[in-house]
Design a protein around this motif. Structure first.
Motif, short mmCIF file in Angstrom:
data_model
loop_
_atom_site.label_atom_id
_atom_site.label_comp_id
_atom_site.label_asym_id
_atom_site.label_seq_id
_atom_site.Cartn_x
_atom_site.Cartn_y
_atom_site.Cartn_z
N GLU A 127 29.85 -24.01 70.94
CA GLU A 127 31.08 -23.64 69.87
C GLU A 127 30.98 -21.83 69.48
N THR A 173 32.48 -18.81 71.63
CA THR A 173 33.45 -18.95 71.60
C THR A 173 33.83 -17.52 70.51
N TYR A 174 33.21 -17.88 69.10
CA TYR A 174 33.22 -16.81 68.30
C TYR A 174 33.08 -15.90 68.39
N GLU A 218 32.84 -14.38 71.25
CA GLU A 218 33.31 -13.69 72.71
C GLU A 218 34.43 -13.39 71.82
N GLU A 219 35.49 -14.08 71.06
CA GLU A 219 36.55 -13.51 70.57
C GLU A 219 36.16 -12.07 69.74
#
Length: 185
Positions: free
Chosen positions: A149, A152-153, A155-156
């Motif tokens: 999880e 994903t942050y 990568e953002e």
């Protein structure tokens, strides 16, 4: 014209009877951000903190000053004190995004990861184009062993700022701890 005269008369009366003009303006309009930036560039966080503390004495209701104090205390590794300053900032201005984001950072430093996630979410909602908001969320998730999880942050954050050293580091940490069974096929 009549309204202007009444306003000037009221202000004159307040000054005549000893009302401090600073009491009428809770925010520091003379804060020297260039001076503080110079302290940052030279790694002089204690000096910057002394300047901000001096300004807070004159403007105790300025949310930005308390938020800046919180940031400086975090840079100095004093998360407990930083949290108090950030809470004061948010008491004065509950939607102050920088204080919300730095509160997530402080809570991460204090090992209060669930709370950090809550404040990181609020900061992301207010500033969806800021990379550090996503990094703070990723850091809390990694600390809770929610590495997939967290990725994903990070990568953002890298989409927003492809040169973010913090996002690269966090992404590397998350990837390191992901078990082979957790990697999507």
């Amino acid at each position: 014209m009549k309204k202007i005269s009444i306003l000037l008369l009221t202000l004159g009366t307040l000054l005549l009877f000893g009302c401090n003009p600073q009491a009428l303006l809770p925010n520091d309009m003379t804060y020297d951000s260039e001076k503080v930036e110079a302290y940052y560039e030279n790694g002089e966080y204690e000096e910057a903190l002394a300047y901000v503390d001096e300004r807070i004495e004159k403007y105790p209701d300025d949310a930005s000053l308390h938020g800046e104090r919180g940031y400086l205390l975090l840079e100095l590794g004093r998360a407990d004190e930083a949290l108090k300053a950030l809470n004061k900032s948010l008491e004065l201005e509950p939607e102050f995004e920088a204080a919300l984001n730095n509160k997530a950072w402080a809570l991460n430093e204090l090992g209060r990861f669930e709370e950090a996630i809550d404040f990181a979410k609020k900061a992301i909602d207010l500033e969806p184009d800021g990379d550090m908001e996503y990094v703070n969320m990723g850091n809390a998730l990694v600390s809770m062993e929610r590495d997939q999880e967290a990725l994903t942050y990070y990568e953002e954050a890298l989409k927003i700022n492809p040169n973010s050293e913090y996002a690269f580091f966090g992404k590397g940490v998350a990837n390191y701890y992901i078990l082979p069974s957790e990697i999507p096929a």
